[in-house]
Design an enzyme around this catalytic site. Structure first.
Site, PDB file in Angstrom:
ATOM      1  N   VAL A   1       0.805  -1.220   0.000  1.00 25.81           N
ATOM      2  CA  VAL A   1       0.000   0.000   0.000  1.00 25.81           C
ATOM      3  C   VAL A   1       0.841   1.275   0.000  1.00 25.81           C
ATOM      4  CG1 VAL A   1      -1.921  -1.134   1.181  1.00 25.81           C
ATOM      5  CG2 VAL A   1      -0.200   0.105   2.524  1.00 25.81           C
ATOM      6  N   LYS A   2       2.164   1.153  -0.025  1.00 17.57           N
ATOM      7  CA  LYS A   2       3.030   2.328   0.097  1.00 17.57           C
ATOM      8  C   LYS A   2       3.177   3.064  -1.236  1.00 17.57           C
ATOM      9  CE  LYS A   2       3.846   1.785   4.494  1.00 17.57           C
ATOM     10  NZ  LYS A   2       3.098   0.563   4.831  1.00 17.57           N
TER      11      LYS A   2
END
Length: 413
Positions: A196-197
């Site tokens: 999710v980064k």
């Protein structure tokens, strides 16, 4: 609509880079990892970068590298993901939790109060991608009284002669502090490349070194590359070349290396990051702010001030005057409308394991205050204009619904 919270950015460049790795028949640590490390040096302006298989692995490695162990303390914010404290516990040391400021970053004054002769490191967390107040933290660890209090137990601790300042930059790749990459503000910066980064390698992380003299950052890089490969003096890529089969184990290392198949994803993304991907995140963040600023319930998150600019990893929406239960109701209403959101983070003293260790939420009132009214909205490059309009309209509608319920309850009571 059904809008996901944070899908990975996978374009043709990412697919091509991964296919190139597969076709090369080399998928574990090799040239793609080295190329990603080089790109990270370009991005941060730092002296060395060591890719690993997660942020948590990187933090455990560096605490071990510094000799942190039983009887030692590491100061961390109460408001962060559990890995910030778990890495300390995995070394046998004690996480000393402190409260945060209203901008979600660790409170330097609270840090100062908790420093003791046992303190070996501070892990400052750049929540939502906003750098902590590093100028104050750096001044603190260099104060003569604090340095005098520092009790080194290892050669590296003696060489540094003070508390180690680590940046938990899981959210803040590309963030700016004083006009320079924020990663230059601490001794060690550790990035996360989780799915999710802002930049992902599916799972992964990177340790970036900015160690002062007498440390040689290149020597430490060489050591850490071995440290992440069981202390083995010849990696698999080198062994695959001709007669390089003989190896030795030089010390008790870890198995925490990043494979090329993962690095390929991040390598394709980082090449687009500064000029394309991060600016798109900023645009979305600004549009959220513009959409909500006319409403008196909106607490605008700090994304930029006179010293700092975030990486726009999250848009931490906060609603003035609502309770935790109302915030939860708001999330439920948004999900019903197809807007998937999140909360960053549940403070660690609220979690079962940390409560069992004796941490109490009552000791961190501002952490609870920020948690109770926070909702993280979707923010990623591929978010369309139509989706963005839908999200902002849904948020406004749902906040009015939740606060309207509050007003009705007051009237009826």
């Amino acid at each position: 609509m059904n809008i996901p919270f944070s899908p990975p950015f996978i374009d043709q460049a990412v697919i091509d880079e991964v296919l190139d790795t597969l076709r090369a028949n080399w998928i574990t640590t090799g040239p793609k990892v080295k190329a990603l490390e080089s790109e990270l040096l370009n991005l941060t302006g730092l002296k060395a970068a060591v890719c690993v298989n997660s942020w948590t692995s990187g933090a455990i490695m560096m605490l071990n590298w510094f000799g942190v162990g039983p009887g030692d303390e590491v100061i961390v914010p109460a408001y962060t993901y559990c890995a910030t404290a778990l890495c300390v516990l995995h070394c046998g040391a004690t996480p000393v939790m402190v409260d945060i400021l209203d901008d979600f970053t660790i409170d330097p004054e609270m840090v100062k109060r908790k420093i003791s002769a046992r303190t070996k490191a501070i892990i400052a967390v750049d929540i939502a991608g906003l750098p902590c107040h590093y100028e104050e933290l750096k001044a603190l660890v260099r104060e003569p009284v604090v340095r005098t209090q520092f009790v080194p137990k290892t050669a590296r601790q003696t060489s540094l002669g003070r508390i180690l300042l680590i940046s938990d930059a899981a959210h803040s790749i590309g963030a700016i502090y004083d006009g320079k990459p924020a990663a230059q503000q601490s001794d060690i910066t550790i990035f996360s490349f989780h799915a999710v980064k802002n930049i992902t390698t599916a799972e992964g992380g990177c340790i970036c070194l900015n160690l002062p003299e007498p440390f040689d950052n290149q020597e430490e890089y060489t050591f850490l590359k071995l440290f992440s490969m069981n202390g083995q003096n010849r990696d698999a890529f080198a062994k695959s070349k001709g007669a390089n089969w003989r190896y030795d184990i030089l010390f008790k290392g870890f198995k925490m290396n990043m494979p090329d198949i993962c690095a390929a994803i991040g390598l394709a993304q980082i090449k687009q990051y500064v000029n394309t991907l991060m600016p798109l995140r900023k645009i979305i963040s600004l549009r959220y702010g513009d959409a909500f600023k006319a409403h008196d319930w909106f607490i605008e998150p700090v994304m930029q001030d006179e010293k700092r600019e975030a990486s726009y990893h999250l848009f931490p929406l906060r609603i003035k005057g609502i309770t935790e239960a109302q915030r939860d109701q708001l999330i439920d209403e948004l999900v019903i409308r197809g807007v998937n959101v999140n909360v960053h983070f549940i403070p660690m003293p609220m979690l079962t394991y940390f409560k069992s260790l004796g941490y109490a939420m009552a000791n961190f009132p501002n952490s609870y205050k920020q948690f109770a009214n926070e909702v993280s909205l979707p923010i990623y490059p591929q978010l369309s204009d139509a989706e963005l309009h839908y999200i902002t309209d849904a948020v406004i509608e749902c906040v009015q619904l939740v606060k309207g319920t509050e007003t009705l309850v007051k009237v009826l009571s």
